[in-house]
Every structure is written in C-alpha cells, then in structure tokens.
Design a protein around this motif. Structure first.
Motif, mmCIF file in Angstrom:
data_model
loop_
_atom_site.group_PDB
_atom_site.id
_atom_site.type_symbol
_atom_site.label_atom_id
_atom_site.label_comp_id
_atom_site.label_asym_id
_atom_site.label_seq_id
_atom_site.Cartn_x
_atom_site.Cartn_y
_atom_site.Cartn_z
ATOM 1 N N GLY A 73 27.590 40.889 44.279
ATOM 2 C CA GLY A 73 28.517 41.047 43.176
ATOM 3 C C GLY A 73 28.431 39.850 42.234
ATOM 4 N N THR A 74 28.329 40.118 40.942
ATOM 5 C CA THR A 74 28.305 39.057 39.927
ATOM 6 C C THR A 74 29.541 39.204 39.059
ATOM 7 N N LEU A 75 30.329 38.127 38.931
ATOM 8 C CA LEU A 75 31.639 38.168 38.302
ATOM 9 C C LEU A 75 31.585 37.769 36.824
ATOM 10 N N HIS A 76 32.428 38.471 36.035
ATOM 11 C CA HIS A 76 32.511 38.210 34.601
ATOM 12 C C HIS A 76 33.977 38.271 34.171
ATOM 13 N N PRO A 77 34.633 37.141 33.899
ATOM 14 C CA PRO A 77 35.999 37.176 33.354
ATOM 15 C C PRO A 77 35.994 37.804 31.963
ATOM 16 N N LEU A 78 36.953 38.701 31.704
ATOM 17 C CA LEU A 78 37.008 39.431 30.434
ATOM 18 C C LEU A 78 38.257 39.121 29.629
ATOM 19 N N GLY A 79 39.020 38.111 30.027
ATOM 20 C CA GLY A 79 40.213 37.757 29.269
ATOM 21 C C GLY A 79 41.455 38.479 29.761
ATOM 22 N N THR A 80 42.496 38.444 28.938
ATOM 23 C CA THR A 80 43.792 39.017 29.304
ATOM 24 C C THR A 80 43.951 40.403 28.700
ATOM 25 N N GLU A 81 44.530 41.326 29.488
ATOM 26 C CA GLU A 81 44.775 42.689 29.014
ATOM 27 C C GLU A 81 46.189 43.115 29.387
ATOM 28 N N SER A 82 46.743 44.046 28.617
ATOM 29 C CA SER A 82 48.056 44.623 28.921
ATOM 30 C C SER A 82 47.864 45.807 29.866
ATOM 31 N N VAL A 83 48.592 45.779 30.974
ATOM 32 C CA VAL A 83 48.513 46.849 31.975
ATOM 33 C C VAL A 83 49.930 47.343 32.265
ATOM 34 N N GLU A 84 50.139 48.649 32.154
ATOM 35 C CA GLU A 84 51.460 49.222 32.412
ATOM 36 C C GLU A 84 51.513 49.804 33.822
ATOM 37 N N ILE A 85 52.528 49.397 34.570
ATOM 38 C CA ILE A 85 52.755 49.909 35.918
ATOM 39 C C ILE A 85 54.223 50.289 36.036
ATOM 40 N N LEU A 86 54.488 51.556 36.311
ATOM 41 C CA LEU A 86 55.862 52.062 36.453
ATOM 42 C C LEU A 86 56.725 51.716 35.237
ATOM 43 N N GLY A 87 56.150 51.846 34.048
ATOM 44 C CA GLY A 87 56.902 51.629 32.825
ATOM 45 C C GLY A 87 57.037 50.189 32.399
ATOM 46 N N ARG A 88 56.486 49.259 33.170
ATOM 47 C CA ARG A 88 56.553 47.841 32.806
ATOM 48 C C ARG A 88 55.163 47.348 32.438
ATOM 49 N N THR A 89 55.052 46.672 31.290
ATOM 50 C CA THR A 89 53.778 46.150 30.833
ATOM 51 C C THR A 89 53.602 44.713 31.297
ATOM 52 N N ARG A 90 52.450 44.439 31.902
ATOM 53 C CA ARG A 90 52.123 43.091 32.376
ATOM 54 C C ARG A 90 50.857 42.607 31.673
ATOM 55 N N GLU A 91 50.825 41.329 31.348
ATOM 56 C CA GLU A 91 49.639 40.707 30.783
ATOM 57 C C GLU A 91 48.828 40.118 31.942
ATOM 58 N N LEU A 92 47.685 40.711 32.218
ATOM 59 C CA LEU A 92 46.919 40.366 33.417
ATOM 60 C C LEU A 92 45.498 39.938 33.068
ATOM 61 N N LEU A 93 44.951 39.078 33.915
ATOM 62 C CA LEU A 93 43.568 38.647 33.769
ATOM 63 C C LEU A 93 42.635 39.740 34.288
ATOM 64 N N HIS A 94 41.644 40.109 33.488
ATOM 65 C CA HIS A 94 40.694 41.163 33.849
ATOM 66 C C HIS A 94 39.361 40.524 34.212
ATOM 67 N N VAL A 95 38.880 40.832 35.415
ATOM 68 C CA VAL A 95 37.586 40.333 35.879
ATOM 69 C C VAL A 95 36.739 41.527 36.306
ATOM 70 N N ARG A 96 35.513 41.583 35.817
ATOM 71 C CA ARG A 96 34.561 42.633 36.201
ATOM 72 C C ARG A 96 33.558 42.061 37.195
ATOM 73 N N GLU A 97 33.192 42.872 38.194
ATOM 74 C CA GLU A 97 32.203 42.476 39.194
ATOM 75 C C GLU A 97 31.081 43.518 39.216
ATOM 76 N N GLU A 98 29.893 43.115 38.853
ATOM 77 C CA GLU A 98 28.726 44.001 38.920
ATOM 78 C C GLU A 98 28.195 44.027 40.350
ATOM 79 N N LEU A 99 28.082 45.219 40.934
ATOM 80 C CA LEU A 99 27.556 45.382 42.282
ATOM 81 C C LEU A 99 26.135 45.926 42.200
ATOM 82 N N ARG A 100 25.202 45.204 42.828
ATOM 83 C CA ARG A 100 23.811 45.629 42.828
ATOM 84 C C ARG A 100 23.192 45.373 44.202
#
Length: 229
Positions: free
Chosen positions: A155-182
């Motif tokens: 797995g190779t990791l790539h931070p993608l910054g902060t994104e808004s994610v809604e869970i049960l009607g509440r929006t959270r500002e969360l760090l998004h990290v992508r992992e490439e699996l090969r």
C-alpha cells in the motif's frame, strides 16, 4: 482504569449481554438490528437492499454501532467483543467484521471471506495525521474460497487534504488519505477519513479481496477509540 482493563471489562459484558439484547430487540421489532433483520457482511457484499439508520435509531441501541456498505447494499453491526485491541462487530445473525485501529483484519459470514489481514513492519496507518505522501504499508492477506493465503500487497499512501463528511446528519471536517494497493493481482484503492484532532477513523473504504471492498462508517463509536492518541 487503564485502556486494557476497560477493554477486558467490555469484552466480558458484551459477550454476556449481546445475544440477549439482539433477541429482545428483534422480538420487540424496534431498533436498527431488529427492524432491518440484516446479515451484515453477506448483505453488504452480495448486494441486498440498503439499510438507512437515523440518528434516533442509533441512539436507541446502547451498543457501539457501525454501518457496513458493499457495492449495492448495507447493514448495521454492533460491537460484540474487544479482545487485545481487536474488535468484533456482529450482525443479528452473527456475521462478523473484525477491526483493529479502524482497519479490517478479518470477516466472517460472507463471500469472499477475509480470514486474516496483517501488516508487516512499520504501520503508518496507526496515525493518519502523520502520514507523508509515498509512505508504504506492507500487507499480507489470507482469503477464502480457493485458499489464497499469504498474498503480498503493498500500500502506498497519499494524503488528500481535508474533506466534509456527513454522518447521521452531522458534517465533520476530516483528513482524507488514499492508499494504493498493488501486488498479487490487487489493483484497488483504500480510502480513510480521520479526525484531525484525535486521528480516529470515522469512515473508510477498505478492500477485503482483489475484487471486493467494504465501506465502514462509525455511527456510534466505541468510546475509548475517541481518546486522542
């Protein structure tokens, strides 16, 4: 009380109380697990109808809960045991997703079945706030059917910054990290959305086989997990 002692206490109490609670809720016809009559991993992977819990549904059940989504369906699971940091999340029919530090270690009750995922060497996923672009995770997977054991995946990791994610009607500002699996036929991406203050993974999309993945959403987290690391 230490975190390990608390985990042991939760393990004992959940093992004693979970089955009775699920039976009672199912008989009463109230609460997420009883009303939806879900089969957790089987529902999510095999594409059965989705389950859309409300905040009220989740609050009504006293156990920690996650939602598991597959390609065409979803199910709600409750925390049934914590043993040495490994969490077992159960459906009403005892299909199971095993998590450790927010990562899927195993599944039971679906096809394909992830018998074990293990990380070899350093694990930068333990704190996604500190991940640097290009950090590497060495994984091994054991899968059924077909006895596909010790599959080597990088797995190779790539931070993608902060994104808004809604869970049960509440929006959270969360760090998004992508992992490439090969490796060994794997060509997928994992995605993680983590709390910038604690590192807790609120949402993730994780592969359990070369051609299958699950999305995990924390609806009512296990409270010790929310403590800052």
């Amino acid at each position: 009380m230490s975190r390990n002692a608390l985990s042991r206490l939760v393990l004992r109490s959940f093992r004693l109380g979970l089955l009775a609670t699920v039976i009672a809720v199912s008989a009463a016809g109230c609460g997420v697990v009883g009303r939806s009559s879900v089969k957790a991993v089987q529902l999510a992977v095999q594409g059965k109808p989705d389950v859309q819990p409300s905040a009220e549904d989740v609050a009504r059940n006293r156990y920690p809960q996650i939602k598991v989504n597959g390609p065409a369906g979803g199910a709600v699971l409750v925390l049934g045991a914590v043993d040495g940091g490994r969490q077992a999340w159960y459906s009403s029919e005892r299909s199971i997703v095993f998590l450790r530090n927010g990562l899927i270690e195993a599944t039971h009750g679906g096809t394909p079945e992830l018998q074990q995922m293990r990380i070899i060497g350093p694990n930068p996923l333990l704190d996604l706030r500190k991940v640097k672009d290009g950090d590497v995770v060495q994984r091994r997977y054991d899968l059924m059917p077909d006895y596909r054991f010790d599959m080597k995946v990088t797995g190779t990791l790539h931070p993608l910054g902060t994104e808004s994610v809604e869970i049960l009607g509440r929006t959270r500002e969360l760090l998004h990290v992508r992992e490439e699996l090969r490796g060994d036929g794997w060509k997928q991406d994992n995605h993680y959305w983590a709390d910038p203050s604690s590192g807790f993974i609120w949402k993730s999309r994780q592969a359990i086989a070369p051609d299958a993945h699950l999305e995990i959403i924390q609806l009512k987290p296990y409270s010790p997990d929310l403590q800052p690391r």
